[in-house]
Write a protein that holds these residues in place. Sequence first.
Motif, PDB file in Angstrom:
ATOM      1  N   SER A  68      39.594  53.093  52.844  1.00 41.10           N
ATOM      2  CA  SER A  68      38.360  52.480  52.339  1.00 41.10           C
ATOM      3  C   SER A  68      38.448  52.225  50.844  1.00 41.10           C
ATOM      4  CB  SER A  68      37.153  53.377  52.636  1.00 41.10           C
ATOM      5  OG  SER A  68      36.947  53.506  54.025  1.00 41.10           O
ATOM      6  N   PHE A  69      39.004  53.185  50.118  1.00 41.24           N
ATOM      7  CA  PHE A  69      39.151  53.035  48.674  1.00 41.24           C
ATOM      8  C   PHE A  69      40.069  51.867  48.329  1.00 41.24           C
ATOM      9  CE2 PHE A  69      41.946  53.971  45.026  1.00 41.24           C
ATOM     10  CZ  PHE A  69      41.019  53.842  44.001  1.00 41.24           C
ATOM     11  N   ALA A  70      41.233  51.808  48.956  1.00 36.43           N
ATOM     12  CA  ALA A  70      42.204  50.752  48.655  1.00 36.43           C
ATOM     13  C   ALA A  70      41.609  49.378  48.918  1.00 36.43           C
ATOM     14  CB  ALA A  70      43.472  50.957  49.476  1.00 36.43           C
ATOM     15  N   ALA A  71      40.884  49.240  50.045  1.00 36.44           N
ATOM     16  CA  ALA A  71      40.303  47.949  50.400  1.00 36.44           C
ATOM     17  C   ALA A  71      39.196  47.563  49.426  1.00 36.44           C
ATOM     18  CB  ALA A  71      39.760  47.993  51.831  1.00 36.44           C
ATOM     19  N   VAL A 106      33.864  40.294  39.852  1.00 33.43           N
ATOM     20  CA  VAL A 106      35.253  40.693  40.085  1.00 33.43           C
ATOM     21  C   VAL A 106      35.821  41.242  38.784  1.00 33.43           C
ATOM     22  CG1 VAL A 106      37.569  39.920  40.710  1.00 33.43           C
ATOM     23  CG2 VAL A 106      35.594  38.939  41.872  1.00 33.43           C
ATOM     24  N   GLY A 107      36.620  42.312  38.878  1.00 36.25           N
ATOM     25  CA  GLY A 107      37.256  42.886  37.698  1.00 36.25           C
ATOM     26  C   GLY A 107      36.783  44.300  37.442  1.00 36.25           C
ATOM     27  N   TRP A 108      37.413  44.949  36.459  1.00 40.30           N
ATOM     28  CA  TRP A 108      37.100  46.355  36.191  1.00 40.30           C
ATOM     29  C   TRP A 108      35.663  46.531  35.714  1.00 40.30           C
ATOM     30  CZ3 TRP A 108      35.414  47.724  31.423  1.00 40.30           C
ATOM     31  CH2 TRP A 108      35.726  46.887  30.350  1.00 40.30           C
ATOM     32  N   VAL A 167      36.975  44.389  44.794  1.00 43.85           N
ATOM     33  CA  VAL A 167      36.118  44.345  43.607  1.00 43.85           C
ATOM     34  C   VAL A 167      36.911  44.069  42.333  1.00 43.85           C
ATOM     35  CG1 VAL A 167      34.501  45.665  42.174  1.00 43.85           C
ATOM     36  CG2 VAL A 167      34.405  45.872  44.660  1.00 43.85           C
ATOM     37  N   VAL A 168      38.034  44.739  42.169  1.00 42.39           N
ATOM     38  CA  VAL A 168      38.815  44.604  40.941  1.00 42.39           C
ATOM     39  C   VAL A 168      39.725  43.388  40.981  1.00 42.39           C
ATOM     40  CG1 VAL A 168      40.483  45.745  39.424  1.00 42.39           C
ATOM     41  CG2 VAL A 168      38.696  47.086  40.539  1.00 42.39           C
ATOM     42  N   GLY A 169      40.158  43.018  42.183  1.00 43.60           N
ATOM     43  CA  GLY A 169      41.045  41.866  42.306  1.00 43.60           C
ATOM     44  C   GLY A 169      42.515  42.227  42.292  1.00 43.60           C
ATOM     45  N   LYS A 170      42.818  43.527  42.203  1.00 45.06           N
ATOM     46  CA  LYS A 170      44.199  44.007  42.223  1.00 45.06           C
ATOM     47  C   LYS A 170      44.246  45.303  43.022  1.00 45.06           C
ATOM     48  CE  LYS A 170      45.413  42.311  37.587  1.00 45.06           C
ATOM     49  NZ  LYS A 170      46.532  41.430  37.972  1.00 45.06           N
ATOM     50  N   ALA A 171      45.414  45.607  43.589  1.00 43.61           N
ATOM     51  CA  ALA A 171      45.602  46.894  44.248  1.00 43.61           C
ATOM     52  C   ALA A 171      45.525  48.000  43.193  1.00 43.61           C
ATOM     53  CB  ALA A 171      46.948  46.925  44.967  1.00 43.61           C
ATOM     54  N   SER A 181      33.078  44.885  36.736  1.00 42.32           N
ATOM     55  CA  SER A 181      32.270  44.909  37.951  1.00 42.32           C
ATOM     56  C   SER A 181      32.408  46.246  38.665  1.00 42.32           C
ATOM     57  CB  SER A 181      32.695  43.772  38.888  1.00 42.32           C
ATOM     58  OG  SER A 181      32.006  43.835  40.119  1.00 42.32           O
ATOM     59  N   ALA A 182      33.631  46.772  38.706  1.00 43.58           N
ATOM     60  CA  ALA A 182      33.879  48.045  39.394  1.00 43.58           C
ATOM     61  C   ALA A 182      33.155  49.202  38.728  1.00 43.58           C
ATOM     62  CB  ALA A 182      35.382  48.325  39.441  1.00 43.58           C
ATOM     63  N   MET A 183      32.887  49.103  37.417  1.00 38.95           N
ATOM     64  CA  MET A 183      32.184  50.173  36.736  1.00 38.95           C
ATOM     65  C   MET A 183      30.747  50.308  37.222  1.00 38.95           C
ATOM     66  SD  MET A 183      34.270  51.815  34.897  1.00 38.95           S
ATOM     67  CE  MET A 183      33.070  52.886  34.090  1.00 38.95           C
ATOM     68  N   GLY A 184      30.253  49.285  37.911  1.00 31.18           N
ATOM     69  CA  GLY A 184      28.914  49.364  38.481  1.00 31.18           C
ATOM     70  C   GLY A 184      28.895  49.984  39.864  1.00 31.18           C
ATOM     71  N   ASP A 185      30.065  50.315  40.394  1.00 34.38           N
ATOM     72  CA  ASP A 185      30.199  50.967  41.697  1.00 34.38           C
ATOM     73  C   ASP A 185      30.482  52.444  41.435  1.00 34.38           C
ATOM     74  OD1 ASP A 185      31.694  52.133  43.975  1.00 34.38           O
ATOM     75  OD2 ASP A 185      31.594  50.106  44.819  1.00 34.38           O
ATOM     76  N   ARG A 186      29.585  53.324  41.852  1.00 35.69           N
ATOM     77  CA  ARG A 186      29.704  54.730  41.461  1.00 35.69           C
ATOM     78  C   ARG A 186      30.981  55.389  41.971  1.00 35.69           C
ATOM     79  NH1 ARG A 186      27.738  58.567  45.202  1.00 35.69           N
ATOM     80  NH2 ARG A 186      26.935  57.672  47.131  1.00 35.69           N
ATOM     81  N   HIS A 187      31.516  54.921  43.083  1.00 38.24           N
ATOM     82  CA  HIS A 187      32.757  55.490  43.603  1.00 38.24           C
ATOM     83  C   HIS A 187      33.964  54.960  42.831  1.00 38.24           C
ATOM     84  CE1 HIS A 187      30.929  57.535  46.985  1.00 38.24           C
ATOM     85  NE2 HIS A 187      30.222  56.439  47.246  1.00 38.24           N
ATOM     86  N   LEU A 188      34.049  53.632  42.698  1.00 38.20           N
ATOM     87  CA  LEU A 188      35.180  53.041  41.988  1.00 38.20           C
ATOM     88  C   LEU A 188      35.168  53.431  40.515  1.00 38.20           C
ATOM     89  CD1 LEU A 188      35.364  49.438  43.502  1.00 38.20           C
ATOM     90  CD2 LEU A 188      36.573  51.515  44.216  1.00 38.20           C
ATOM     91  N   ALA A 189      33.979  53.606  39.961  1.00 37.59           N
ATOM     92  CA  ALA A 189      33.881  53.983  38.555  1.00 37.59           C
ATOM     93  C   ALA A 189      34.573  55.313  38.287  1.00 37.59           C
ATOM     94  CB  ALA A 189      32.423  54.053  38.122  1.00 37.59           C
ATOM     95  N   GLU A 190      34.464  56.249  39.220  1.00 37.73           N
ATOM     96  CA  GLU A 190      35.107  57.546  39.038  1.00 37.73           C
ATOM     97  C   GLU A 190      36.626  57.421  39.035  1.00 37.73           C
ATOM     98  OE1 GLU A 190      33.627  60.373  38.179  1.00 37.73           O
ATOM     99  OE2 GLU A 190      31.836  59.108  38.079  1.00 37.73           O
ATOM    100  N   ALA A 191      37.141  56.550  39.897  1.00 37.90           N
ATOM    101  CA  ALA A 191      38.594  56.346  39.935  1.00 37.90           C
ATOM    102  C   ALA A 191      39.075  55.669  38.650  1.00 37.90           C
ATOM    103  CB  ALA A 191      38.970  55.507  41.147  1.00 37.90           C
TER     104      ALA A 191
END
Length: 312
Positions: free
Chosen positions: A232-235, A191-193, A240-244, A195-205
Motif C-alpha cells: 500500500s505504501f509503495a503504490a 503531485v510531488g513531495w 502521490v510523489v510521482g516516483k518510487a 503534495s505528499a506532506m499533506g498525507d499524514r502517512h506519507l509525511a512520516e516517511a
Amino acid sequence: MDPLSYILSGLRIRTANFTRMEASAPWGIRSPSGRGVNFVLVVRGSAILWTPDSRQPIALRGGDVFIKLDDTPYRLYDHEDSTLIDCVDVEKLRVGHEIEIGGGGAVTTFVAGSFELDPLEARPLLQTLPALLHLKLDQQRSLAFQSVLEMLAVETASPGLGSEAVVSRLFELLFVHAVRAYAAQPGGPTVGWLSAMGDRHLAEALKAMHGAPAEDWTVESLARAAGMSRSSFAARFKAVVGKAPLDYLTQWRMYCATRLLHQGKLALSEVSRQVGYESVAAFNRVFRRETAMTPGAFRKAGMEGNAHIHPA
C-alpha cells in the motif's frame, strides 16, 4: 526536520529590488521575460493579469499576491482596452523606489519586487511549484502571512534606514508563506513531495528519509515509518510523489550531496558517508548518473561559479 524547512534553511534571497507603484486609470504595463522570481502585491484597488500560459486573464484585487517563478513575460492592466507601456519606459518614471503612471483616474497601488534564488538550493521547490502562484486574500490566509504583507506595504511606503535589508528579509518570509499558502489551498499541489506532506502517512516517511538520508532505508522500513503495509505504501507513494520511494530517496540524497559539495568543506569520502554511501566509488557512480557530472567536477564548477545540475 521536514523537507521544506531543510530546503529553506539554505535558501537566501539575492539581488532583491522593489518598487511601490501608483497606477491611475487608464494604465497598462508590459513586462518582458526576465530572470529571477517576480512578485506583485496589490495593496489597494484592482488589476488584471495576463500571462502566455493563462487560460484567461486573472482578476486581482486588494490583498492579492502573485508570484512568477519562470521567465515568461506578463501583462498587468486596469482594462483590456488600456494602452500597454513597456517596463523599460515605466522605469524612466522612477523616483527612488516609487513610480507613478496612468491617466489620473481611480488608483491602484502595488508593491512589485524581484529577487534571485540559488537554482541549486531552490531546485526541489522549483520542481514542485507551478510557474505562477496566485494567492487571493481570503479567510484562509494565515495571520503571519498577512502580517508579512502588511509590513512589506508599510516599509515600502515609508522607507527608512536599512530599508533595503528589511525588505530583503521580508521577501524571504513572503516566499516561505507563499509556499505554505499554496500547499494548503484547495487545488494546491497534486503531485510531488509537497503534495505528499499533506498525507499524514506519507509525511512520516518523508520526514524519516529527509531527516536521516544516510540511513539504510528500504521500502519495508519506510512503510513502517508511514504506518502502512509495504504494498500500500509503495503504490500510494508513487501515485502521490510521482516516483518510487527508493528512486525519490536517491534524488534527495543527491540534492543533499550537491549542497555539501557546494559548501566545499568536506572531503568526498565524508560527503559520501553523510548521504548514505560507504563507498566513494558507488557515490561517484550514482552522482554522475543523476547529475551528469562527477562530484569532483561539480565541486570545481561550484568554486568557479558555474555549478549546475541537470533535472532529475
